[in-house]
Design a protein around this motif. Structure first.
Motif, PDB file in Angstrom:
ATOM      1  N   GLU A  89       9.300  46.308  -3.519  1.00 36.57           N
ATOM      2  CA  GLU A  89       8.313  46.004  -2.494  1.00 36.57           C
ATOM      3  C   GLU A  89       6.909  46.381  -2.969  1.00 36.57           C
ATOM      4  O   GLU A  89       5.942  45.679  -2.683  1.00 36.57           O
ATOM      5  CB  GLU A  89       8.648  46.737  -1.197  1.00 36.57           C
ATOM      6  CG  GLU A  89       9.827  46.119  -0.455  1.00 36.57           C
ATOM      7  CD  GLU A  89       9.926  46.613   0.966  1.00 36.57           C
ATOM      8  OE1 GLU A  89       9.326  47.655   1.273  1.00 36.57           O
ATOM      9  OE2 GLU A  89      10.608  45.954   1.771  1.00 36.57           O
ATOM     10  N   ALA A 112      12.413  42.369   2.286  1.00 39.37           N
ATOM     11  CA  ALA A 112      12.900  42.647   3.633  1.00 39.37           C
ATOM     12  C   ALA A 112      11.718  42.551   4.606  1.00 39.37           C
ATOM     13  O   ALA A 112      10.665  41.991   4.271  1.00 39.37           O
ATOM     14  CB  ALA A 112      13.563  44.013   3.688  1.00 39.37           C
ATOM     15  N   ASP A 113      11.890  43.098   5.795  1.00 40.37           N
ATOM     16  CA  ASP A 113      10.875  42.945   6.844  1.00 40.37           C
ATOM     17  C   ASP A 113       9.500  43.436   6.401  1.00 40.37           C
ATOM     18  O   ASP A 113       8.476  42.798   6.696  1.00 40.37           O
ATOM     19  CB  ASP A 113      11.305  43.715   8.093  1.00 40.37           C
ATOM     20  CG  ASP A 113      12.522  43.102   8.763  1.00 40.37           C
ATOM     21  OD1 ASP A 113      12.898  41.971   8.392  1.00 40.37           O
ATOM     22  OD2 ASP A 113      13.093  43.750   9.649  1.00 40.37           O
ATOM     23  N   HIS A 135      18.170  39.618   4.296  1.00 40.41           N
ATOM     24  CA  HIS A 135      18.019  40.874   5.032  1.00 40.41           C
ATOM     25  C   HIS A 135      16.850  40.853   6.022  1.00 40.41           C
ATOM     26  O   HIS A 135      16.619  41.847   6.704  1.00 40.41           O
ATOM     27  CB  HIS A 135      17.821  42.029   4.054  1.00 40.41           C
ATOM     28  CG  HIS A 135      18.879  42.095   2.992  1.00 40.41           C
ATOM     29  ND1 HIS A 135      20.214  42.275   3.285  1.00 40.41           N
ATOM     30  CD2 HIS A 135      18.801  41.987   1.649  1.00 40.41           C
ATOM     31  CE1 HIS A 135      20.908  42.282   2.158  1.00 40.41           C
ATOM     32  NE2 HIS A 135      20.083  42.105   1.153  1.00 40.41           N
ATOM     33  N   VAL A 136      16.113  39.780   6.087  1.00 38.85           N
ATOM     34  CA  VAL A 136      14.963  39.694   6.987  1.00 38.85           C
ATOM     35  C   VAL A 136      15.451  39.513   8.418  1.00 38.85           C
ATOM     36  O   VAL A 136      16.357  38.714   8.691  1.00 38.85           O
ATOM     37  CB  VAL A 136      14.037  38.542   6.567  1.00 38.85           C
ATOM     38  CG1 VAL A 136      13.042  38.216   7.663  1.00 38.85           C
ATOM     39  CG2 VAL A 136      13.305  38.908   5.276  1.00 38.85           C
ATOM     40  N   CYS A 160      18.003  32.686   6.432  1.00 41.47           N
ATOM     41  CA  CYS A 160      17.658  34.013   6.956  1.00 41.47           C
ATOM     42  C   CYS A 160      18.666  34.305   8.067  1.00 41.47           C
ATOM     43  O   CYS A 160      18.418  34.057   9.254  1.00 41.47           O
ATOM     44  CB  CYS A 160      16.223  34.026   7.474  1.00 41.47           C
ATOM     45  SG  CYS A 160      14.982  33.735   6.178  1.00 41.47           S
TER      46      CYS A 160
END
Length: 237
Positions: A89, A112-113, A135-136, A160
């Motif tokens: 990230e 991810a988010d 994983h979102v 998603c």
């Protein structure tokens, strides 16, 4: 191509060719792509300047590096990361320069988010965003706000699996000016989500609901009644 430039290769081709030669051991490739008319004006001035060393488009596929930002300049307009499982990230955040107008993130396990939050925060000119990330969740779409509605026109969310109708609520409230929306493989979306789309995204010209097994005839009725500007509807499988 050379005959169109008086025997000289166009500047983007020269740049991409040299980048391929220089970075070949990293097992990824750089790709200059053709911009849609809505985005072409952003790079026209630079393309006319043959002395420019700006980098316009980068595609990294399965790159074995956690710091991809070290591989290109900040004069970047289009970025695609595909299968880059070593990219963290932090590395993604460092890649997100404000000039980017097109971003594709697919099959990168660390996305991810929070990564979507970085996109919403750091890319004020983003025009096209394509995301494939298992994983979102709905929370990721909550990072977008009406300030993105002036620029973001194309949103593709592929496979998603954790997205639900609550995520659709975030989309329609924050991005009412979308013209292209894909929810292909977002298997938790139901007719209620499609109803939200039809009632709130009146500018849609293309909608992809393929591989959404919970969609029924009711969703088609919502689309037929409200999406008057729709030109393309995909319902495969």
């Amino acid at each position: 191509m050379a005959h169109c430039f008086g025997g000289r290769q166009p500047p983007m081709y020269r740049l991409v060719r040299s980048a391929l030669l220089y970075y070949a051991p990293l097992s990824f490739f750089w790709e200059a792509s053709h911009y849609a008319a809505a985005r072409r004006s952003i790079v026209d001035a630079a393309l006319r300047d043959e002395s420019s060393t700006a980098l316009f488009a980068v595609r990294l596929q399965q790159a074995r590096t956690s710091r991809p930002e070290k591989l290109f300049s900040h004069a970047l307009f289009e970025l695609e990361l595909a299968g880059c499982n070593e990219v963290t990230e932090a590395g993604l955040w460092a890649c997100l320069t404000p000039r980017i107008v097109s971003l594709t993130l697919s099959d990168c396990i660390n996305v991810a988010d929070e990564a979507v939050g970085a996109v919403a925060q750091l890319l004020p000119s983003l025009y096209e965003f394509s995301l494939q990330a298992y994983h979102v969740t709905d929370a990721a779409l909550g990072y977008f706000s009406p300030k993105q509605s002036g620029s973001l026109s194309i949103l593709r969310l592929h496979s998603c699996w954790e997205l639900t109708n609550h995520g659709i609520v975030n989309i329609v409230h924050s991005l009412p000016n979308l013209t292209v929306l894909s929810l292909s493989g977002c298997s938790k979306i139901t007719d209620d989500g499609v109803e939200l789309i039809a009632e709130n995204l009146g500018k849609l010209r293309s909608l992809d609901l393929s591989w959404c097994p919970r969609i029924t005839d009711a969703a088609l009725e919502y689309i037929a009644c409200d999406l008057n500007q729709l030109e393309e509807l995909t319902l495969d499988r």
